[in-house]
Design a protein around this motif. Structure first.
Motif, PDB file in Angstrom:
ATOM      1  N   LYS A   1       0.831  -1.212   0.000  1.00 38.87           N
ATOM      2  CA  LYS A   1       0.000   0.000   0.000  1.00 38.87           C
ATOM      3  C   LYS A   1       0.862   1.258   0.000  1.00 38.87           C
ATOM      4  O   LYS A   1       0.535   2.263  -0.636  1.00 38.87           O
ATOM      5  CB  LYS A   1      -0.957  -0.016   1.197  1.00 38.87           C
ATOM      6  CG  LYS A   1      -2.139  -0.980   1.014  1.00 38.87           C
ATOM      7  CD  LYS A   1      -3.098  -0.909   2.176  1.00 38.87           C
ATOM      8  CE  LYS A   1      -4.312  -1.805   1.940  1.00 38.87           C
ATOM      9  NZ  LYS A   1      -5.232  -1.273   0.921  1.00 38.87           N
ATOM     10  N   LYS A   4       2.259   1.575  -3.595  1.00 39.50           N
ATOM     11  CA  LYS A   4       1.223   2.042  -4.514  1.00 39.50           C
ATOM     12  C   LYS A   4       0.947   3.526  -4.321  1.00 39.50           C
ATOM     13  O   LYS A   4       0.826   4.289  -5.295  1.00 39.50           O
ATOM     14  CB  LYS A   4      -0.063   1.230  -4.279  1.00 39.50           C
ATOM     15  CG  LYS A   4      -1.184   1.542  -5.253  1.00 39.50           C
ATOM     16  CD  LYS A   4      -2.390   0.641  -4.994  1.00 39.50           C
ATOM     17  CE  LYS A   4      -3.536   0.970  -5.953  1.00 39.50           C
ATOM     18  NZ  LYS A   4      -4.710   0.099  -5.700  1.00 39.50           N
ATOM     19  N   ALA A   5       0.880   3.979  -3.064  1.00 43.70           N
ATOM     20  CA  ALA A   5       0.616   5.389  -2.779  1.00 43.70           C
ATOM     21  C   ALA A   5       1.771   6.265  -3.266  1.00 43.70           C
ATOM     22  O   ALA A   5       1.560   7.338  -3.847  1.00 43.70           O
ATOM     23  CB  ALA A   5       0.401   5.595  -1.287  1.00 43.70           C
ATOM     24  N   GLY A   6       3.000   5.811  -3.064  1.00 42.53           N
ATOM     25  CA  GLY A   6       4.163   6.576  -3.502  1.00 42.53           C
ATOM     26  C   GLY A   6       4.210   6.704  -5.011  1.00 42.53           C
ATOM     27  O   GLY A   6       4.466   7.793  -5.555  1.00 42.53           O
ATOM     28  N   ALA A   8       1.761   6.559  -7.069  1.00 42.32           N
ATOM     29  CA  ALA A   8       0.663   7.425  -7.537  1.00 42.32           C
ATOM     30  C   ALA A   8       1.043   8.898  -7.431  1.00 42.32           C
ATOM     31  O   ALA A   8       0.506   9.738  -8.166  1.00 42.32           O
ATOM     32  CB  ALA A   8      -0.601   7.145  -6.725  1.00 42.32           C
ATOM     33  N   LEU A   9       1.977   9.220  -6.528  1.00 45.28           N
ATOM     34  CA  LEU A   9       2.435  10.606  -6.366  1.00 45.28           C
ATOM     35  C   LEU A   9       3.653  10.919  -7.244  1.00 45.28           C
ATOM     36  O   LEU A   9       4.172  12.027  -7.214  1.00 45.28           O
ATOM     37  CB  LEU A   9       2.799  10.859  -4.898  1.00 45.28           C
ATOM     38  CG  LEU A   9       1.631  10.849  -3.905  1.00 45.28           C
ATOM     39  CD1 LEU A   9       2.160  10.856  -2.473  1.00 45.28           C
ATOM     40  CD2 LEU A   9       0.713  12.041  -4.129  1.00 45.28           C
ATOM     41  N   ASP A 252      -6.903   4.060   2.253  1.00 46.16           N
ATOM     42  CA  ASP A 252      -5.698   4.311   1.459  1.00 46.16           C
ATOM     43  C   ASP A 252      -5.159   5.729   1.625  1.00 46.16           C
ATOM     44  O   ASP A 252      -3.985   5.997   1.331  1.00 46.16           O
ATOM     45  CB  ASP A 252      -5.969   4.036  -0.022  1.00 46.16           C
ATOM     46  CG  ASP A 252      -6.118   2.545  -0.310  1.00 46.16           C
ATOM     47  OD1 ASP A 252      -5.787   1.732   0.577  1.00 46.16           O
ATOM     48  OD2 ASP A 252      -6.566   2.199  -1.422  1.00 46.16           O
ATOM     49  N   LYS A 253      -5.995   6.635   2.120  1.00 48.58           N
ATOM     50  CA  LYS A 253      -5.536   8.013   2.325  1.00 48.58           C
ATOM     51  C   LYS A 253      -4.390   8.068   3.326  1.00 48.58           C
ATOM     52  O   LYS A 253      -3.508   8.932   3.228  1.00 48.58           O
ATOM     53  CB  LYS A 253      -6.697   8.888   2.804  1.00 48.58           C
ATOM     54  CG  LYS A 253      -6.326  10.358   2.978  1.00 48.58           C
ATOM     55  CD  LYS A 253      -7.497  11.174   3.501  1.00 48.58           C
ATOM     56  CE  LYS A 253      -7.081  12.627   3.732  1.00 48.58           C
ATOM     57  NZ  LYS A 253      -8.196  13.435   4.296  1.00 48.58           N
ATOM     58  N   TYR A 255      -1.849   6.083   3.675  1.00 49.03           N
ATOM     59  CA  TYR A 255      -0.581   5.837   2.984  1.00 49.03           C
ATOM     60  C   TYR A 255      -0.212   7.010   2.085  1.00 49.03           C
ATOM     61  O   TYR A 255       0.963   7.382   1.986  1.00 49.03           O
ATOM     62  CB  TYR A 255      -0.680   4.538   2.180  1.00 49.03           C
ATOM     63  CG  TYR A 255      -1.131   3.373   3.035  1.00 49.03           C
ATOM     64  CD1 TYR A 255      -0.220   2.650   3.810  1.00 49.03           C
ATOM     65  CD2 TYR A 255      -2.477   3.006   3.104  1.00 49.03           C
ATOM     66  CE1 TYR A 255      -0.632   1.603   4.612  1.00 49.03           C
ATOM     67  CE2 TYR A 255      -2.900   1.959   3.904  1.00 49.03           C
ATOM     68  CZ  TYR A 255      -1.977   1.266   4.663  1.00 49.03           C
ATOM     69  OH  TYR A 255      -2.386   0.237   5.473  1.00 49.03           O
ATOM     70  N   THR A 256      -1.219   7.611   1.479  1.00 48.49           N
ATOM     71  CA  THR A 256      -0.969   8.769   0.618  1.00 48.49           C
ATOM     72  C   THR A 256      -0.432   9.944   1.419  1.00 48.49           C
ATOM     73  O   THR A 256       0.504  10.631   0.997  1.00 48.49           O
ATOM     74  CB  THR A 256      -2.264   9.188  -0.108  1.00 48.49           C
ATOM     75  OG1 THR A 256      -2.716   8.085  -0.921  1.00 48.49           O
ATOM     76  CG2 THR A 256      -2.040  10.397  -0.993  1.00 48.49           C
ATOM     77  N   MET A 259       3.238   9.226   2.268  1.00 49.69           N
ATOM     78  CA  MET A 259       4.097   9.328   1.094  1.00 49.69           C
ATOM     79  C   MET A 259       4.195  10.773   0.590  1.00 49.69           C
ATOM     80  O   MET A 259       5.249  11.211   0.137  1.00 49.69           O
ATOM     81  CB  MET A 259       3.570   8.420  -0.016  1.00 49.69           C
ATOM     82  CG  MET A 259       3.742   6.939   0.257  1.00 49.69           C
ATOM     83  SD  MET A 259       5.496   6.418   0.294  1.00 49.69           S
ATOM     84  CE  MET A 259       5.794   6.360   2.048  1.00 49.69           C
ATOM     85  N   ARG A 260       3.109  11.526   0.718  1.00 47.87           N
ATOM     86  CA  ARG A 260       3.153  12.942   0.312  1.00 47.87           C
ATOM     87  C   ARG A 260       4.118  13.713   1.227  1.00 47.87           C
ATOM     88  O   ARG A 260       4.816  14.624   0.774  1.00 47.87           O
ATOM     89  CB  ARG A 260       1.768  13.569   0.361  1.00 47.87           C
ATOM     90  CG  ARG A 260       1.766  15.032  -0.155  1.00 47.87           C
ATOM     91  CD  ARG A 260       0.390  15.641  -0.167  1.00 47.87           C
ATOM     92  NE  ARG A 260      -0.447  15.047  -1.204  1.00 47.87           N
ATOM     93  CZ  ARG A 260      -1.559  14.364  -0.972  1.00 47.87           C
ATOM     94  NH1 ARG A 260      -1.988  14.195   0.279  1.00 47.87           N
ATOM     95  NH2 ARG A 260      -2.261  13.862  -1.964  1.00 47.87           N
TER      96      ARG A 260
END
Length: 276
Positions: A1, A4-6, A8-9, A252-253, A255-256, A259-260
Motif C-alpha cells: 500500500k 502504490k501510494a508513492g 501514484a504521487l 488508502d488516504k 498511505y498517501t 508518502m506525500r
C-alpha cells in the motif's frame, strides 16, 4: 500500500533489505518499516542515509530518543507532560521503588519495545528478583506506577500532527495488549480505530506535544486514560501501520498522506540545496 501510494504521487519506490546498505546513496529518501534498535542494522541504515543527505524516517535521533525510556521519562517530566508516576532506578535507589510507587508497579528496560522487556511486579519479593535481573543488563531501568485500564490509546503523529487514533485493548485475562508465551508466540487484544476529529481533544493535544519532543518524524504515542486524564506511557518510533487496523478509518488516504510527506520533504531538501 505504501508502494502504490508513492508511485501514484510520482515517487519511484523500491523495497530494499539489509544487504542493500551499499546502495543507500542512490536514493532521495529512506523509510524504515522494521522494528528499530540502536544495536541493529536499521540504526546503521538511518545514520548512513542521514549522512548521505537523504530524508529519513525514522531518523537516527528519533531512534535514539524513542528507544531510550530514561530519556523519555526525563523529557516528559521536564516539559510537564502527564505520565504515570515514574522513577529512574539504579542499584542505589531500588529501595525507593515500593514507598514511591506502591504495588503493583511496572518495570521497564530502557530499550523495551512491543511489550517485551516490561514486567509487572506485585510485591517486594518480585521487585527484588526482577530489578536485580534487569539491572544486570542495564545500569538504569524505569519503574512506573501501574494504571489499570481496559485499553491503551495509540495516536499516530506525523510531523507534529495527529494522523490516526486507535484503541488497543488488553488481551483477555492479561494486563498488556500483547501476551507472549515461552515459545515466542504472541496473542493480541482487539482494536478499535476512530477518526482523529472524533477522538478526545485532550488526548490528541498531549500526543502531539509529547511526540514533538522526539522530532518531526512518524511516531506512535501510547497513552492511558484514567479518571478523565491522559498519561503518556511512551512514544514509539516506527509505529505499527497494519492494513485493516491503523488504516481502518482513513483507508488508502493514510498511505498517501505519509508518502506525500516524503515527497514534500524531498522537495524542500532539494530546494535548500539549490539555494546554497
Amino acid at each position: 500500500k505504501f508502494v502504490k501510494a508513492g508511485e501514484a504521487l510520482g515517487l519511484g519506490v523500491e523495497l530494499i533489505e539489509k544487504d542493500n546498505y551499499g546502495r543507500i546513496a542512490e536514493f532521495d529518501a529512506l523509510f524504515i518499516r522494521e522494528t528499530t534498535a540502536v544495536n541493529h542494522h536499521t540504526f546503521r541504515f538511518a545514520q548512513r542515509a542521514e549522512a548521505e543527505g537523504l530524508v529519513v524516517i525514522d531518523d537516527p535521533e528519533s531512534i535514539l530518543r524513542c528507544t531510550n525510556k530514561v530519556y523519555l521519562a526525563e523529557s516528559l517530566e521536564r516539559h510537564k507532560i502527564p505520565a504515570p508516576k515514574t522513577l529512574v532506578v539504579h542499584k542505589d535507589n531500588v529501595d525507593q521503588v515500593a514507598p514511591t510507587l506502591g504495588f503493583p508497579c511496572i518495570l521497564k528496560q530502557p530499550d523495551s519495545a512491543f511489550s517485551a522487556g516490561v514486567c509487572k511486579v506485585e510485591n517486594a519479593e518480585e521487585l527484588a528478583t526482577m530489578s536485580e535481573k534487569m539491572l544486570g543488563h542495564s545500569e538504569l531501568i524505569i519503574a512506573q506506577a501501574w494504571l489499570p485500564t481496559t485499553f491503551d490509546w495509540r495516536v499516530g503523529v506525523l510531523g507534529g500532527e495527529a494522523l490516526f487514533v486507535c484503541k488497543y485493548f488488553m488481551v483477555k485475562r492479561h494486563w498488556q495488549i500483547i501476551q507472549r508465551d515461552g515459545s515466542g508466540k504472541a496473542d493480541y487484544g482487539r482494536f478499535e480505530t476512530i477518526p482523529v476529529e472524533l477522538a478526545p481533544r485532550a488526548l490528541v493535544r498531549v500526543a502531539e506535544k509529547a511526540s514533538k519532543l522526539m522530532g518531526d518524524g512518524l511516531y506512535g504515542a501510547d497513552i492511558k486514560e484514567a479518571n478523565g486524564k491522559f498519561y503518556v506511557i511512551e512514544i514509539n518510533d516506527n509505529p505499527n501501520i497494519d492494513a485493516g487496523v491503523e488504516d481502518a478509518t482513513l483507508k488508502d488516504k493514510l498511505y498517501t498522506v505519509i508518502m506525500r510527506s516524503f515527497l514534500e520533504r524531498i522537495e524542500r531538501k532539494k530546494a535548500g540545496y539549490a539555494d546554497d
